[in-house]
Design a protein around this motif. Structure first.
Motif, PDB file in Angstrom:
ATOM      1  N   VAL A 184       0.858  -1.091   0.158  1.00  0.00           N
ATOM      2  CA  VAL A 184      -0.165   0.049  -0.032  1.00  0.00           C
ATOM      3  C   VAL A 184       0.923   1.214   0.019  1.00  0.00           C
ATOM      4  CG1 VAL A 184      -1.782   1.104   1.010  1.00  0.00           C
ATOM      5  CG2 VAL A 184      -1.815  -1.195   1.235  1.00  0.00           C
ATOM      6  N   ALA A 185       2.003   1.375   0.827  1.00  0.00           N
ATOM      7  CA  ALA A 185       2.879   2.373   1.081  1.00  0.00           C
ATOM      8  C   ALA A 185       3.529   2.562  -0.382  1.00  0.00           C
ATOM      9  CB  ALA A 185       3.878   2.446   2.023  1.00  0.00           C
ATOM     10  N   ILE A 186       3.793   1.513  -1.039  1.00  0.00           N
ATOM     11  CA  ILE A 186       4.463   1.610  -2.204  1.00  0.00           C
ATOM     12  C   ILE A 186       3.864   2.306  -3.298  1.00  0.00           C
ATOM     13  CG2 ILE A 186       5.600   0.388  -4.336  1.00  0.00           C
ATOM     14  CD1 ILE A 186       6.992  -1.490  -2.039  1.00  0.00           C
ATOM     15  N   ALA A 187       2.661   1.839  -3.308  1.00  0.00           N
ATOM     16  CA  ALA A 187       1.438   2.531  -4.311  1.00  0.00           C
ATOM     17  C   ALA A 187       1.196   4.027  -4.241  1.00  0.00           C
ATOM     18  CB  ALA A 187       0.093   1.537  -4.169  1.00  0.00           C
ATOM     19  N   ARG A 188       1.099   4.128  -2.751  1.00  0.00           N
ATOM     20  CA  ARG A 188       0.940   5.491  -2.590  1.00  0.00           C
ATOM     21  C   ARG A 188       2.332   6.380  -3.228  1.00  0.00           C
ATOM     22  NH1 ARG A 188      -2.828   6.819   1.164  1.00  0.00           N
ATOM     23  NH2 ARG A 188      -3.748   5.401   2.626  1.00  0.00           N
ATOM     24  N   GLU A 189       3.449   6.068  -2.830  1.00  0.00           N
ATOM     25  CA  GLU A 189       4.535   6.582  -3.334  1.00  0.00           C
ATOM     26  C   GLU A 189       4.907   6.697  -4.678  1.00  0.00           C
ATOM     27  OE1 GLU A 189       9.541   6.245  -2.807  1.00  0.00           O
ATOM     28  OE2 GLU A 189       7.964   5.209  -1.435  1.00  0.00           O
ATOM     29  N   ARG A 190       4.314   5.758  -5.479  1.00  0.00           N
ATOM     30  CA  ARG A 190       4.809   5.615  -7.023  1.00  0.00           C
ATOM     31  C   ARG A 190       3.645   6.310  -7.703  1.00  0.00           C
ATOM     32  NH1 ARG A 190       9.954   4.729  -6.664  1.00  0.00           N
ATOM     33  NH2 ARG A 190      10.460   2.692  -5.587  1.00  0.00           N
ATOM     34  N   GLY A 191       2.455   6.388  -6.958  1.00  0.00           N
ATOM     35  CA  GLY A 191       1.207   6.886  -7.892  1.00  0.00           C
ATOM     36  C   GLY A 191       0.438   5.767  -8.775  1.00  0.00           C
ATOM     37  N   VAL A 192       0.909   4.807  -8.432  1.00  0.00           N
ATOM     38  CA  VAL A 192       0.431   3.362  -9.333  1.00  0.00           C
ATOM     39  C   VAL A 192       0.165   2.402  -8.323  1.00  0.00           C
ATOM     40  CG1 VAL A 192       0.833   4.281 -11.648  1.00  0.00           C
ATOM     41  CG2 VAL A 192       2.293   2.571 -10.404  1.00  0.00           C
ATOM     42  N   SER A 193      -0.539   1.227  -8.530  1.00  0.00           N
ATOM     43  CA  SER A 193      -0.833   0.004  -7.762  1.00  0.00           C
ATOM     44  C   SER A 193      -0.328  -1.270  -8.723  1.00  0.00           C
ATOM     45  CB  SER A 193      -2.105  -0.342  -7.460  1.00  0.00           C
ATOM     46  OG  SER A 193      -2.231  -1.542  -6.527  1.00  0.00           O
ATOM     47  N   GLY A 194       1.115  -1.523  -8.523  1.00  0.00           N
ATOM     48  CA  GLY A 194       1.485  -2.381  -9.360  1.00  0.00           C
ATOM     49  C   GLY A 194       1.678  -3.689  -9.016  1.00  0.00           C
ATOM     50  N   TYR A 195       1.725  -4.668 -10.075  1.00  0.00           N
ATOM     51  CA  TYR A 195       2.091  -6.053 -10.131  1.00  0.00           C
ATOM     52  C   TYR A 195       3.121  -6.541 -10.962  1.00  0.00           C
ATOM     53  CZ  TYR A 195      -1.050  -5.985 -13.939  1.00  0.00           C
ATOM     54  OH  TYR A 195      -1.771  -5.687 -15.138  1.00  0.00           O
ATOM     55  N   VAL A 196       3.975  -7.593 -10.762  1.00  0.00           N
ATOM     56  CA  VAL A 196       4.913  -7.970 -11.711  1.00  0.00           C
ATOM     57  C   VAL A 196       4.413  -8.831 -12.717  1.00  0.00           C
ATOM     58  CG1 VAL A 196       7.057  -9.141 -11.702  1.00  0.00           C
ATOM     59  CG2 VAL A 196       6.473  -7.778  -9.842  1.00  0.00           C
TER      60      VAL A 196
END
Length: 311
Positions: A184-196
């Protein structure tokens, strides 16, 4: 039972304490700080001050208890690059408990993990039990932890009712600051919700309260030498997790190319790229464990991962 519990004020332990107390057991919790001692006292447990390095203290507490649940691990050292040292301290503690309980038939439960147990297929409680050929898993911290788990089940031959409870990599619930909160924190920081890649990698999970209940059942009934899986969701696709995060944060949900995963997810990249589904069918049949709390996606959808100080 009078139960000695290490890691009693941690994320899992703080759910195990009330679970055991409500079942009529007495709990003696190891506390290395005033804050941890206060948490245990308020929960209704007795407190023993000490650390995993105080082997005489651990031995004496185990000797005077009807059973031991070992949840503590030096995560602060492990995450600062000292995983092998943390794993070695863990092994010394387990060996100490084994010595104290040998020949008594009393239970010893330790926590382990399922991540990477059988990449690409559904792992079971039978995987990872046989001692590997020397050097097969390397000589680092993960290999040491595997050896510790195997040494624990081997204590059954010395008259200890030993069990290893393998926890899903995500033990979720309100207050969790682990892998899911990090995503969740990474999504907030990057501005996208990612998956590999295509996001099909499967991620096992369990609610904290269901995990605590399994420790309770295992303490009372698990046969000597048991390996148990605290896994409710066998494998949730990472893309499905990203979609719920994106919806709650109103962010686009995107595929991150494998070559860019390390830059995007930082230390979490190897984990979200791993397909590691795990079954708990044997555990359920053996102990009658049936998870009753929300699964990973439902718990994430409740919204508590997106509110509060961590948000």
């Amino acid at each position: 039972m009078r139960v000695f519990l290490t890691g009693a004020s941690g994320w899992i332990g703080s759910a195990v304490v009330p679970e055991l107390l409500s079942a009529g057991h007495d709990v003696l919790g190891l506390a290395r700080s005033d804050a941890a001692a206060d948490v245990l006292t308020r929960a209704g447990a007795d407190v023993l001050r000490g650390t995993l390095d105080d082997l005489d203290t651990l031995r004496d507490a185990a000797d005077k208890s009807d059973g031991v649940i070992h949840l503590a691990f030096k995560h602060d050292i492990a995450f600062s690059g000292g995983f092998e040292d943390a794993a070695d301290a863990d092994r010394r503690a387990v060996d100490t408990f084994g010595e104290a309980l040998a020949g008594s038939g009393r239970p010893l439960l330790i926590a382990s993990g399922t991540l990477g147990l059988a990449p690409g297929r559904v792992g079971t409680e039978q995987d990872g039990r046989a001692p590997a050929a020397e050097g097969a898993h390397g000589s680092g911290g993960p290999a040491r932890r595997l050896a510790t788990a195997q040494a624990t089940t081997a204590l059954a031959d010395r008259g200890v009712r030993s069990s290893v409870v393998r926890l899903a990599p995500t033990v979720h619930g309100d207050g969790d600051h682990g892998f899911l909160a990090t995503l969740v924190a990474i999504a907030r920081e990057r501005g996208v919700s990612g998956y590999v890649g295509d996001g099909a990698q499967r991620w096992p999970a369990v609610h904290r309260a269901d995990a605590a209940h399994l420790f309770h059942l295992a303490l009372e009934n698990a046969p000597a030498g048991s390996v148990l899986h605290a896994v409710a969701d066998e494998g949730v696709p990472i893309r499905a997790v990203a979609e719920v995060i994106g919806r709650h944060l109103d962010l686009p949900v995107v595929s991150v190319p494998p070559d860019d995963a390390a830059a995007h997810f930082t230390w979490l990249a190897p984990f979200v790229a791993l397909d590691s589904p795990v079954s708990s069918a044997y555990t359920g049949d053996l102990l009658g464990w049936r998870p009753t709390h929300p699964g990973l996606l439902d718990d994430l959808d409740e919204g508590h991962y997106f509110t509060g100080p961590a948000a």
